[in-house]
Design an enzyme around this catalytic site. Structure first.
Site, PDB file in Angstrom:
ATOM      1  N   CYS A 269      -2.542  11.765   4.592  1.00 36.21           N
ATOM      2  CA  CYS A 269      -1.228  12.354   4.303  1.00 36.21           C
ATOM      3  C   CYS A 269      -1.138  13.079   2.968  1.00 36.21           C
ATOM      4  CB  CYS A 269      -0.155  11.269   4.351  1.00 36.21           C
ATOM      5  SG  CYS A 269       0.166  10.675   6.012  1.00 36.21           S
TER       6      CYS A 269
HETATM    7  C1  UDX Z   1       0.803   7.436   2.652  1.00 38.52           C
HETATM    8  C2  UDX Z   1       2.290   7.082   2.461  1.00 38.52           C
HETATM    9  O1  UDX Z   1       2.409   5.943   1.583  1.00 38.52           O
HETATM   10  C3  UDX Z   1       2.965   6.827   3.795  1.00 38.52           C
HETATM   11  O2  UDX Z   1       4.358   6.602   3.602  1.00 38.52           O
HETATM   12  C4  UDX Z   1       2.750   8.042   4.694  1.00 38.52           C
HETATM   13  O3  UDX Z   1       3.334   7.845   5.956  1.00 38.52           O
HETATM   14  C5  UDX Z   1       1.267   8.352   4.836  1.00 38.52           C
HETATM   15  O4  UDX Z   1       0.683   8.526   3.534  1.00 38.52           O
HETATM   16  P1  UDX Z   1      -1.443   6.097   3.141  1.00 38.52           P
HETATM   17  O5  UDX Z   1      -2.129   7.433   3.148  1.00 38.52           O
HETATM   18  O6  UDX Z   1      -1.763   5.122   4.212  1.00 38.52           O
HETATM   19  O7  UDX Z   1       0.157   6.281   3.176  1.00 38.52           O
HETATM   20  O8  UDX Z   1      -1.828   5.418   1.742  1.00 38.52           O
HETATM   21  P2  UDX Z   1      -1.096   4.906   0.444  1.00 38.52           P
HETATM   22  O9  UDX Z   1      -1.167   3.436   0.423  1.00 38.52           O
HETATM   23  O10 UDX Z   1       0.218   5.538   0.233  1.00 38.52           O
HETATM   24  O11 UDX Z   1      -2.130   5.443  -0.665  1.00 38.52           O
HETATM   25  C6  UDX Z   1      -2.446   6.842  -0.746  1.00 38.52           C
HETATM   26  C7  UDX Z   1      -3.531   7.100  -1.755  1.00 38.52           C
HETATM   27  O12 UDX Z   1      -3.015   6.942  -3.072  1.00 38.52           O
HETATM   28  C8  UDX Z   1      -4.740   6.156  -1.655  1.00 38.52           C
HETATM   29  O13 UDX Z   1      -5.919   6.913  -1.826  1.00 38.52           O
HETATM   30  C9  UDX Z   1      -4.546   5.193  -2.794  1.00 38.52           C
HETATM   31  O14 UDX Z   1      -5.757   4.670  -3.272  1.00 38.52           O
HETATM   32  C10 UDX Z   1      -3.868   6.085  -3.833  1.00 38.52           C
HETATM   33  N1  UDX Z   1      -3.039   5.340  -4.785  1.00 38.52           N
HETATM   34  C11 UDX Z   1      -1.907   4.705  -4.363  1.00 38.52           C
HETATM   35  C12 UDX Z   1      -3.396   5.303  -6.118  1.00 38.52           C
HETATM   36  O15 UDX Z   1      -4.401   5.898  -6.527  1.00 38.52           O
HETATM   37  N2  UDX Z   1      -2.594   4.613  -6.988  1.00 38.52           N
HETATM   38  C13 UDX Z   1      -1.460   3.966  -6.608  1.00 38.52           C
HETATM   39  O16 UDX Z   1      -0.794   3.368  -7.460  1.00 38.52           O
HETATM   40  C14 UDX Z   1      -1.114   4.007  -5.233  1.00 38.52           C
END
Ligand code: UDX
Length: 431
Positions: A269
């Protein structure tokens, strides 16, 4: 209710299984015969905690699958949950979604009475208005807002917790432009969540509903990029970003979540949606400075990690370990994984790469064939001259004496997941 869901990918399958669990009769429609056969047999290829038990419990009863779009006409409403992949310039390719819309249009051409089409796929407002609705109108010979309606109901599921996120969402966004039949059907559909779990609903326009998804993900991606930007500054000053972020997060206006700085964001996403929103803005002669900056900072984090490694070890012809290949912990998904630029950077340096991930070795091996994949972190570290830690798998926290087997214990941690510090040349990316 009687519901059909077109598209049995990660969103569509989760939606189908969870709607069945809420008590609805669900028909999952997909063009892929194998996917349909598996679903009918109560199986799925999608790894989500809690999903398999739902699919196997309801398959053949409240959950049926078919390749025949005509089945949509026998249901009250049809969700479109078809993927919208990215093109080269970052914009989305809506062709699969539009083809599905047309198929549903054809299916409802002879239906007596109202049919509701609900857009679950992530798609920009203009595509819904200018292409998707006209496609249904052309194929059905009917008019939007009269014989059928279109609502936009975006999904906020996270990989790894999709079932929980469906059952306990922060909000349900329903974009109908005020069509009372659409509102009434969606209120009935989500009634168990709204009444039993007090989930708030947001009733809004269709364009706004579509944008809420993009805006939410752009905001979260930018939040992580901002803490990474601050983290890079903190590192230069010898300041621990995590200590700073902990205190920042206590401010209600900032909030503690999505402040984990490190090697940046990936997944299906954030990369796709920030790129698509930025591309759409530029098409409309607006330069999306903040979103472009969020992408730029994200692209820069793996490079910074490699530079930190370079400052301690010359990787050429040396064994270098990469721990973690999935884009985040709890999934085997490598889309947008930060491990890819790390691997490519190490390949450019002529390193002898050895990689380990608890779930994603196989997926990465399909794309990067020339590196060694091993079955444990211990094996990866054995004899290595350096290690880049890319994914926050909890098991990496427990690594301790495994580092003693390295030829040179240079540890560059991109997720602040390694707990051992003594006896190592340890570099946190932003701390
Ligand atoms: C995301 C959205 O949260 C969700 O609402 C949407 O529908 C799809 O995209 P997702 O891709 O499953 O969900 O992962 P998410 O847990 O949001 O993390 C996204 C990325 O950000 C990951 O690579 C994660 O490692 C990174 N991240 C997240 C960070 O680097 N730091 C953080 O504090 C949080």
């Amino acid at each position: 209710m009687n519901v059909s869901v077109v598209g049995s990918g990660y969103v569509g399958t989760t939606l189908s299984a969870c709607l069945a669990d809420l008590g609805h009769d669900v028909t999952a429609i997909d063009v892929d015969e194998e996917t349909v056969e598996r679903l009918d047999a109560g199986e799925t290829t999608i790894h989500q905690p809690g999903l398999d038990p739902l699919v196997s419990a309801y398959a053949g009863s409240r959950l049926k699958a078919t390749t025949d779009h005509a089945a949509a006409a026998d249901t009250d409403l049809t969700f479109l949950a078809v993927g919208t992949p990215a093109t080269e310039d970052g914009s989305i390719d809506p062709s699969g979604l539009l083809a599905a819309a047309e198929d549903v249009g054809e299916a409802i051409a002879d239906k007596d009475g109202y049919h509701l089409v609900v857009v679950k796929s992530t798609v920009l407002p203009d595509i819904i208005e200018d292409e998707l609705i006209p496609a249904i109108e052309r194929a059905s010979g009917k008019t939007d807002g009269e014989e059928f309606g279109v609502a936009v109901n975006p999904e906020f599921l996270r990989e790894g917790s999709a079932v929980d996120d469906f059952m306990d969402p922060d909000r349900i966004v329903i974009g109908t432009d005020g069509d009372p039949r659409a509102l009434q059907q969606l209120a009935e559909l989500y009634e168990p969540l709204i009444t039993d779990w007090d989930v708030p609903t947001v009733e809004t326009g269709r364009r706004e509903a579509a944008m809420i998804k993009y805006a939410s993900n752009a905001f979260l991606a930018a939040k992580v990029s901002l803490i990474n930007d601050l983290g890079n500054i903190c590192k230069e000053f010898g300041v621990d970003t995590y200590a700073v972020a902990d205190a920042m997060g206590m401010d209600d206006r900032i909030g503690e979540r999505f402040l984990n700085s490190g090697v940046g964001w990936g997944g299906s996403c954030f990369p796709k949606e920030t790129a698509a929103l930025a591309a759409a803005a530029r098409d409309n002669d607006y330069r999306p400075a903040m979103i472009e900056a969020a992408i730029e900072v994200n692209d820069g984090q793996p490079e910074r990690m490699l530079e930190l490694l370079d400052s301690h070890v010359d990787s050429e012809a040396k064994r270098i370990a990469v721990l973690g290949l999935a884009f985040k912990a709890g999934t085997d998904d490598i889309r947008g994984s930060r491990a890819k630029p790390i691997i490519e950077g190490l390949q450019n340096r002529g390193a002898d790469i050895v990689a380990y991930d608890p779930l994603a070795n196989e997926a990465m091996a399909e794309q990067y064939t020339d590196i060694e994949y091993v079955d444990s972190a211990a094996e990866a570290l054995d004899g290595a001259y350096g290690v880049a830690v890319v994914t926050d798998w909890p098991e990496f926290t427990d690594l301790y004496e495994e580092f003693d087997e390295m030829a040179d214990p240079v540890v560059v941690d991109g997720r602040r997941i390694i707990s051992r510090r003594d006896g190592l040349t340890y570099e946190g990316l932003t701390w």
